[in-house]
Each structure stands twice: as structure tokens, then as C-alpha cells.
Design a protein around this motif. Structure first.
Motif, PDB file in Angstrom:
ATOM      1  N   ARG A 412       0.859  -1.387   0.077  1.00 35.77           N
ATOM      2  CA  ARG A 412       0.104   0.016  -0.090  1.00 35.77           C
ATOM      3  C   ARG A 412       0.760   1.346   0.024  1.00 35.77           C
ATOM      4  NH1 ARG A 412      -1.247   3.236   4.087  1.00 35.77           N
ATOM      5  NH2 ARG A 412      -3.005   4.684   3.965  1.00 35.77           N
ATOM      6  N   LEU A 413       1.852   1.310   0.999  1.00 36.62           N
ATOM      7  CA  LEU A 413       2.707   2.721   0.935  1.00 36.62           C
ATOM      8  C   LEU A 413       3.508   3.057  -0.203  1.00 36.62           C
ATOM      9  CD1 LEU A 413       3.568   4.894   2.766  1.00 36.62           C
ATOM     10  CD2 LEU A 413       5.506   3.379   3.800  1.00 36.62           C
ATOM     11  N   LEU A 414       4.012   1.853  -0.918  1.00 38.67           N
ATOM     12  CA  LEU A 414       4.845   1.983  -2.172  1.00 38.67           C
ATOM     13  C   LEU A 414       3.830   2.557  -3.202  1.00 38.67           C
ATOM     14  CD1 LEU A 414       7.263   2.078  -3.862  1.00 38.67           C
ATOM     15  CD2 LEU A 414       6.767  -0.695  -4.165  1.00 38.67           C
ATOM     16  N   ALA A 415       2.517   1.957  -3.219  1.00 39.82           N
ATOM     17  CA  ALA A 415       1.591   2.371  -4.234  1.00 39.82           C
ATOM     18  C   ALA A 415       1.127   3.670  -4.433  1.00 39.82           C
ATOM     19  CB  ALA A 415       0.483   1.332  -4.298  1.00 39.82           C
ATOM     20  N   LEU A 416       1.075   4.227  -2.946  1.00 34.55           N
ATOM     21  CA  LEU A 416       0.607   5.384  -2.801  1.00 34.55           C
ATOM     22  C   LEU A 416       1.780   6.518  -3.132  1.00 34.55           C
ATOM     23  CD1 LEU A 416      -0.940   5.279   0.729  1.00 34.55           C
ATOM     24  CD2 LEU A 416      -2.116   5.988  -1.251  1.00 34.55           C
ATOM     25  N   LEU A 417       3.089   6.190  -3.096  1.00 35.27           N
ATOM     26  CA  LEU A 417       4.224   7.244  -3.177  1.00 35.27           C
ATOM     27  C   LEU A 417       4.669   6.864  -4.459  1.00 35.27           C
ATOM     28  CD1 LEU A 417       5.646   6.958   0.353  1.00 35.27           C
ATOM     29  CD2 LEU A 417       4.565   8.896  -0.660  1.00 35.27           C
ATOM     30  N   SER A 418       4.370   5.824  -5.226  1.00 32.58           N
ATOM     31  CA  SER A 418       5.022   5.530  -6.605  1.00 32.58           C
ATOM     32  C   SER A 418       4.978   6.916  -7.544  1.00 32.58           C
ATOM     33  CB  SER A 418       4.142   4.650  -7.339  1.00 32.58           C
ATOM     34  OG  SER A 418       4.539   3.183  -6.633  1.00 32.58           O
ATOM     35  N   PRO A 419       3.753   7.642  -7.508  1.00 29.96           N
ATOM     36  CA  PRO A 419       4.028   8.766  -8.553  1.00 29.96           C
ATOM     37  C   PRO A 419       4.992   9.923  -8.283  1.00 29.96           C
ATOM     38  CG  PRO A 419       1.557   8.306  -7.779  1.00 29.96           C
ATOM     39  CD  PRO A 419       2.484   7.629  -6.991  1.00 29.96           C
ATOM     40  N   TYR A 420       5.430   9.956  -7.028  1.00 29.67           N
ATOM     41  CA  TYR A 420       6.261  10.949  -6.388  1.00 29.67           C
ATOM     42  C   TYR A 420       7.799  10.578  -6.048  1.00 29.67           C
ATOM     43  CZ  TYR A 420       1.302  12.103  -5.223  1.00 29.67           C
ATOM     44  OH  TYR A 420       0.375  12.482  -5.151  1.00 29.67           O
TER      45      TYR A 420
END
Length: 423
Positions: A412-420
Motif C-alpha cells: 500500500r505505501l509504495l503504491a501511494l508514493l509511486s507517483p512521487y
């Protein structure tokens, strides 16, 4: 269970018998741990399908004569003896005769400390001894009870004892189930915390408890003997970058571990199965290290704990000669292994770095817009925030936020921050 009578300050002396071309070094180590003096170790040239002794009567007579010539108190076999063969050997030698499984059971009985471990060992001992009760009786006709109208004249002493053992086994299983349930509840509570778990697994006496003590400051008992500790111990390891993980020391493995003990210790071994990462510790200085590695893999497969992520850790490298044949073979077999000395605290930075990379992912650079600053609390909670710099147009962050799973999905955390993420 056969008991060897041991006078105070007097060691039991034993003759060891092994299979053809199988090293008896491990059985010798087990005997040493139990305080048994090994007088001689003998490998058989062949095994015959003899119903009486598992070998020809002539060879059996020869072994019996050797045991008496050496003034041995016991004959110990490096393989499982069927109850009938065990009784035949005792009648022949007039000595205590037992097998590798009983040696291990006795060690476990001495080492068990927690309630769960004590119950597990008691259960394994009773299940092992039940088919062997008959050898305790020379006269099977002794009976108790017997009322008018009942079937037969009552139970023989053997039948009575067998029934009592079965009832005790049933009670122990019920009590153990309750303890296992409590352990499962504790594990669920731990799993609710955003703290990854790492299990230290490996062959017995590979240095697992020493490693746990060195990394976490724990005080787990350590000794240069097989099965120095049986009970799993979990301690929190605080990481230099911030954050922490739960590190668990598990019971050591051994070749031909009795199935009764594998079954009895399943709840304990589940610590290895449920961990997010396994540190498979090997004693790099042991000439049998490759066979021990195969044994550990086999036991992990038996308990279905072979699918977890794993890091190979070569311990006791301070005792390994750099250019020796063993060192070169280890380099070829485990090129990505982490080399450490738990005793001397060598290689710990590399080890904790590898653990962090595996559990929490590599260090990533992130550029967050100001309207997404709430994600910083997610990083603090579920990852490791290494550095945070606020500039005029964004928030520059270095953090560990996880890695892609084997199936390509992202936590979840990596998915949330992938765009940044910044490449």
C-alpha cells in the motif's frame, strides 16, 4: 523410555553404532551434550532385513562382545530402532540400548524451559515410549481387577500402564492446545502492529542465540552445545535509520529430527513460517555446513516454511581460513550470503542493511507536493523516514517504503508514493 542409571559424578559410557558410510560425528555431539562418554564409534558394513536385530545374529553377537569388552553401559544406534529390535538387543547385551531419537528426546527434556516446550517434550516422550512399554515387563500375565460378570479377569499391568499413558497423552494434547491458542492470540496482537518480523533459523549450534543477543542486547542462554535453547525468543531490533523490527530466535534443526518432535514443535516452528523474512544462519567453520544447509531446507519444507523471503548468513567467519577449500566452496555456493561473526560483532552493518532492503525496500528519493504532506505520517508509521527537507516548491524525502511483491503487486505505501518517486 529406557533410563540409564547414572551414579553421581559418573558418566554413562556408550558404544555408538551407525549406518554404512554415515558420519557419527553428530551423534557423538549429541551424546556429549547429554553428558555421555563415547568409548567407540562403529559403522556397520551393511544392513540386513533381519527381524531380530536388523543385522545377522553373528554381527549382533560381535557388537555385544565389543560393548562388554569396552565396559560400556549402553549401546546407542544412530537410527530409529523398532521396539521389538530394541528389546532383542537388550536381552542380548544385558545393557541399556536406545537410539538417536531417544538421545534427542533426553536433551530436549533437559533444555525445555517454557510451559509450551515442557508440554511438547512430555508429549513426544510419551508417544515414543508407548510402543516400548512391553520391554519393561518380563511377565505379561500380571493382572489387576476382575469382577464377576466382567470380560476376562482384568487388565494386565502392561495394559493398565498403556491405558494410563494414553490418557496422559490426551490430557497433554488438550493442555498444549490451550497454550498454542494463547500463543496464536499473542502472535495476532503482534501482527496488528506495523512492525515486520524476522525469524533466525538454522542448524543447532550455528550461533542463532548469540546473534540475537548481539543484535538486540537480549540475554538468551548460549552454550557451545547442540540444542542449547529450545524456546523461541522474540526481541525488538531498533534500526539505525529509525524504525524497528521483531527478531525471533527459533529452535535449531538437526538431521533426522524425530517426526514426533517436528509435530510437537510445529507451533514453535510456526514463528519461522509466519515471519516476513528468515535469516538462515550457517556455521561457516563446520566441515558439514553444506549437509546442514540441506537439512535446514528439508525441515523448512516439512513445516511449509520454505516460501518466505530468506537471507543466508554465514556465521563464525572469524574461525574460517580465508583460502581454505571450505571458504572457496562457500563463496561459490552462497555468493550473496552475508558474512558475519556474531561473537565478535563483525558484519552487522551489512546484515542489518540487507534486512532493511529485504523487509522495507531500498532507500528511495521522493518529492512530495505540499498538498500531499499527510503522506509523511504514513511513511513514519509504515516505513522508515531517513531524511526530510522542505524546499520552496516541494518536500524532498529519503525513505524506505517497501518493495514490489513477487507477483508484481505493490504494498500500500509504495503504491501511494509511486507517483512521487524520483529516479
Amino acid at each position: 523410555m529406557i533410563e540409564v542409571q547414572e551414579e553421581e559424578n559418573t558418566k554413562v559410557k556408550a558404544l555408538l553404532i551407525g549406518l554404512p558410510q554415515v558420519s557419527l560425528a553428530e551423534l557423538e555431539g549429541l551424546c556429549s551434550t547429554l553428558g555421555i562418554e563415547v568409548l567407540r564409534s562403529v559403522n556397520l558394513t551393511r544392513i540386513e532385513p533381519s527381524p531380530a536385530y536388523g543385522m545377522g545374529s553373528g554381527k549382533a553377537q560381535e557388537i555385544s562382545a565389543l560393548a562388554h569388552e569396552l565396559n560400556a553401559d549402553a549401546v546407542i544406534f544412530d537410527y530409529i530402532l523398532e521396539p521389538r529390535k530394541q528389546r532383542n538387543w537388550e536381552r542380548l547385551t544385558k545393557l541399556a540400548v536406545f537410539d538417536r531419537q531417544e538421545v534427542i528426546l533426553r536433551i530436549f527434556s533437559q533444555r525445555a524451559q517454557t510451559k509450551e516446550a515442557v508440554l511438547q517434550v512430555q508429549l513426544a516422550r510419551l508417544e515414543y515410549s508407548l510402543p516400548r512399554l512391553a520391554h519393561m515387563y518380563g511377565d505379561m500375565a500380571r493382572q489387576r481387577g476382575g469382577n464377576y460378570g466382567s470380560k476376562g479377569s482384568g487388565e494386565t499391568q502392561l495394559e493398565l500402564d498403556q491405558r494410563q499413558v494414553r490418557e496422559k497423552i490426551a490430557r497433554l494434547k488438550k493442555e498444549l492446545a490451550q497454550v498454542v491458542s494463547e500463543r496464536t492470540t499473542q502472535r495476532k496482537k503482534r501482527d496488528k502492529r506495523p512492525c515486520p518480523g524476522c525469524a533466525i533459523v538454522g542448524y543447532t549450534n550455528a550461533g542463532k542465540s548469540t546473534l540475537l543477543n548481539a543484535l538486540t542486547g537480549a540475554d538468551v542462554f548460549t552454550e557451545d552445545k547442540l540444542f542449547a535453547t529450545l524456546d523461541p525468543t522474540t526481541r525488538r531490533l531498533n534500526l539505525k535509520e529509525g524504525g524497528s523490527l521483531l527478531l525471533t530466535d527459533t529452535v535449531g534443526f538437526i538431521s533426522n529430527l524425530p517426526h514426533s518432535l517436528v509435530n510437537a514443535f510445529k507451533s514453535t516452528l510456526e514463528e519461522a513460517k509466519n515471519a516476513d523474512l528468515q535469516l538462515l544462519v550457517l556455521d561457516s567453520s563446520d566441515p558439514e555446513v553444506f549437509e546442514q544447509y540441506k537439512t535446514v531446507k528439508k525441515v523448512l519444507e516439512e513445516i511449509k516454511a520454505d516460501k518466505s523471503k530468506r537471507i543466508i548468513v554465514l556465521n563464525k567467519t572469524d574461525l574460517l581460513e580465508k583460502d581454505s577449500v571450505n571458504a572457496l566452496q562457500l563463496e561459490n555456493e552462497f555468493p550473496d550470503a552475508i558474512k558475519i561473526s556474531a561473537k565478535n560483532h563483525q558484519g552487522f552493518d551489512e546484515l542489518t542493511g540487507a534486512v532493511c532492503d529485504s523487509l522495507l525496500g531500498p532507500v528511495r528519493k521522493i518529492s512530495l507536493p505540499f498538498d500531499k504532506q499527510s503522506l509523511i505520517s504514513d511513511i513514519r508509521k509504515n516505513g522508515i523516514l531517513i531524511d526530510e527537507l522542505w524546499s520552496k516548491d516541494s518536500i524532498r524525502i529519503k525513505a524506505r517504503i517497501g518493495s514490489e511483491n513477487e507477483d508484481g503487486t505493490k504494498p500500500r505505501l509504495l503504491a501511494l508514493l509511486s507517483p512521487y518517486l524520483i529516479n
